[in-house]
Design an enzyme around this catalytic site. Structure first.
Site, PDB file in Angstrom:
ATOM      1  N   SER A  68       1.057  -1.275  -0.086  1.00 49.69           N
ATOM      2  CA  SER A  68      -0.037  -0.065  -0.194  1.00 49.69           C
ATOM      3  C   SER A  68       0.846   1.041  -0.065  1.00 49.69           C
ATOM      4  CB  SER A  68      -0.776  -0.131   1.325  1.00 49.69           C
ATOM      5  OG  SER A  68      -1.834  -1.076   1.199  1.00 49.69           O
TER       6      SER A  68
HETATM    7  N1  SAH Z   1      -0.869  -4.614   4.454  1.00 49.12           N
HETATM    8  C1  SAH Z   1      -0.180  -4.892   2.977  1.00 49.12           C
HETATM    9  C2  SAH Z   1      -1.243  -4.487   1.963  1.00 49.12           C
HETATM   10  C3  SAH Z   1      -1.052  -5.686   1.053  1.00 49.12           C
HETATM   11  S1  SAH Z   1      -2.352  -5.633  -0.481  1.00 49.12           S
HETATM   12  C4  SAH Z   1       0.890  -3.426   3.114  1.00 49.12           C
HETATM   13  O1  SAH Z   1       1.288  -3.237   4.177  1.00 49.12           O
HETATM   14  O2  SAH Z   1       1.292  -3.138   1.983  1.00 49.12           O
HETATM   15  C5  SAH Z   1      -3.599  -6.660   0.478  1.00 49.12           C
HETATM   16  C6  SAH Z   1      -3.039  -8.040   0.580  1.00 49.12           C
HETATM   17  O3  SAH Z   1      -4.384  -8.795   1.045  1.00 49.12           O
HETATM   18  C7  SAH Z   1      -2.812  -8.827  -0.597  1.00 49.12           C
HETATM   19  O4  SAH Z   1      -1.514  -9.552  -0.175  1.00 49.12           O
HETATM   20  C8  SAH Z   1      -3.773  -9.921  -0.461  1.00 49.12           C
HETATM   21  O5  SAH Z   1      -3.440 -11.201  -0.975  1.00 49.12           O
HETATM   22  C9  SAH Z   1      -4.537  -9.852   0.602  1.00 49.12           C
HETATM   23  N2  SAH Z   1      -5.846 -10.552   0.643  1.00 49.12           N
HETATM   24  C10 SAH Z   1      -6.703 -10.520  -0.164  1.00 49.12           C
HETATM   25  N3  SAH Z   1      -7.954 -11.094   0.297  1.00 49.12           N
HETATM   26  C11 SAH Z   1      -7.504 -11.890   1.449  1.00 49.12           C
HETATM   27  C12 SAH Z   1      -8.136 -12.472   2.536  1.00 49.12           C
HETATM   28  N4  SAH Z   1      -9.474 -13.152   2.090  1.00 49.12           N
HETATM   29  N5  SAH Z   1      -7.662 -13.181   3.564  1.00 49.12           N
HETATM   30  C13 SAH Z   1      -6.243 -12.622   3.589  1.00 49.12           C
HETATM   31  N6  SAH Z   1      -5.708 -11.792   2.876  1.00 49.12           N
HETATM   32  C14 SAH Z   1      -6.209 -11.530   1.740  1.00 49.12           C
END
Ligand code: SAH
Length: 227
Positions: A68
């Site tokens: 993000s």
């Molecule tokens: N917290 C991260 C954001 C990553 S993007 C940061 O610091 O940058 C969001 C993430 O959510 C992705 O890796 C995706 O694979 C995950 N995701 C999507 N649906 C999900 C679910 N149902 N359970 C767990 N993770 C999920």
């Protein structure tokens, strides 16, 4: 202990990122201090330019997912109002950057990721930084009931709706921050009142990768690993 390389240039770019965040005028010194201490470049992988690590942009981290934008991470962290020692459940570990920020602020973090590749990578990166969140490979829609209730819950992927399991795992008086929507999300702040009713506020539009359900339900088991 592993040393994360952190060059003069990387430190300088990180300081510029922090000054940009500070200029928004509402982030606390303790939040900005956590952003100063966590080397964001270490979460982007070896192929990323240092500049990318510290720009106000989301960045691809593999498996079709993104880290993000630093402003988004700061905004969600700010709204969560983290207090040292709190139990926080994070949905969407991704590369682990938001996880690291929460750990740096002294929270006890439980984080779920549905993509194995990212789950494994985040475990290694966070371990190198000597953070010890509990990481789970599984479906965040179900939360992690074994360790509930949580003081706070943070969802870092775009949720199509507010999952009831997550609401159930929130402490009375607890706060959840969750981006809700399909193409674009409304950042949604939820407080659970002592009688179980919810107070809900909308805090503006953001863009996240979608929250997806586990594709193969038979593989839906949660695997527990300490990093
Ligand atoms: N917290 C991260 C954001 C990553 S993007 C940061 O610091 O940058 C969001 C993430 O959510 C992705 O890796 C995706 O694979 C995950 N995701 C999507 N649906 C999900 C679910 N149902 N359970 C767990 N993770 C999920």
């Amino acid at each position: 202990m592993h040393e994360i390389p952190d060059t003069f240039k990387q430190k300088g770019l990180r300081r510029q990122m922090i000054e940009r965040l500070r200029s928004r005028g509402f982030f606390s010194d303790s939040l900005l201090d956590a952003f100063e201490k966590v080397p964001r470049h270490a979460f982007l992988g070896d192929n990323a330019f240092d500049e990318h690590a510290y720009e106000e942009k989301a960045f691809h981290i593999g498996a079709g997912q993104t880290i993000s934008n630093p402003y988004t991470v700061a905004f969600q962290t700010h709204v969560l109002d983290v207090v040292k020692g709190e139990k926080i459940l994070e949905i969407g570990t991704g590369c682990g950057y938001q996880t690291a920020i929460l750990c740096q602020l002294g929270a006890k973090v439980f984080s779920i990721e549905r993509q194995r590749e990212l789950f494994e990578k985040a475990r290694i990166t966070l371990n190198q930084m000597n953070f010890s969140p509990r990481l789970f490979f599984g479906d965040g829609f179900k939360g992690q009931p074994a360790f509930a209730p949580y003081d706070k819950i943070i969802v870092t992927c775009g949720a199509p709706f507010i999952p009831q399991d997550l609401v159930n795992q929130l402490k009375p008086g607890g706060i959840m921050i969750i981006p809700v929507g399909e193409n674009e999300q409304e950042m949604t702040w939820i407080m659970k009142n002592p009688d179980g009713s919810l107070e809900i506020k909308e805090l503006g539009k953001f863009k996240f990768v979608p929250m997806l359900e586990e594709k193969q339900r038979s593989n839906d088991k949660l695997f527990f690993r300490k990093p």
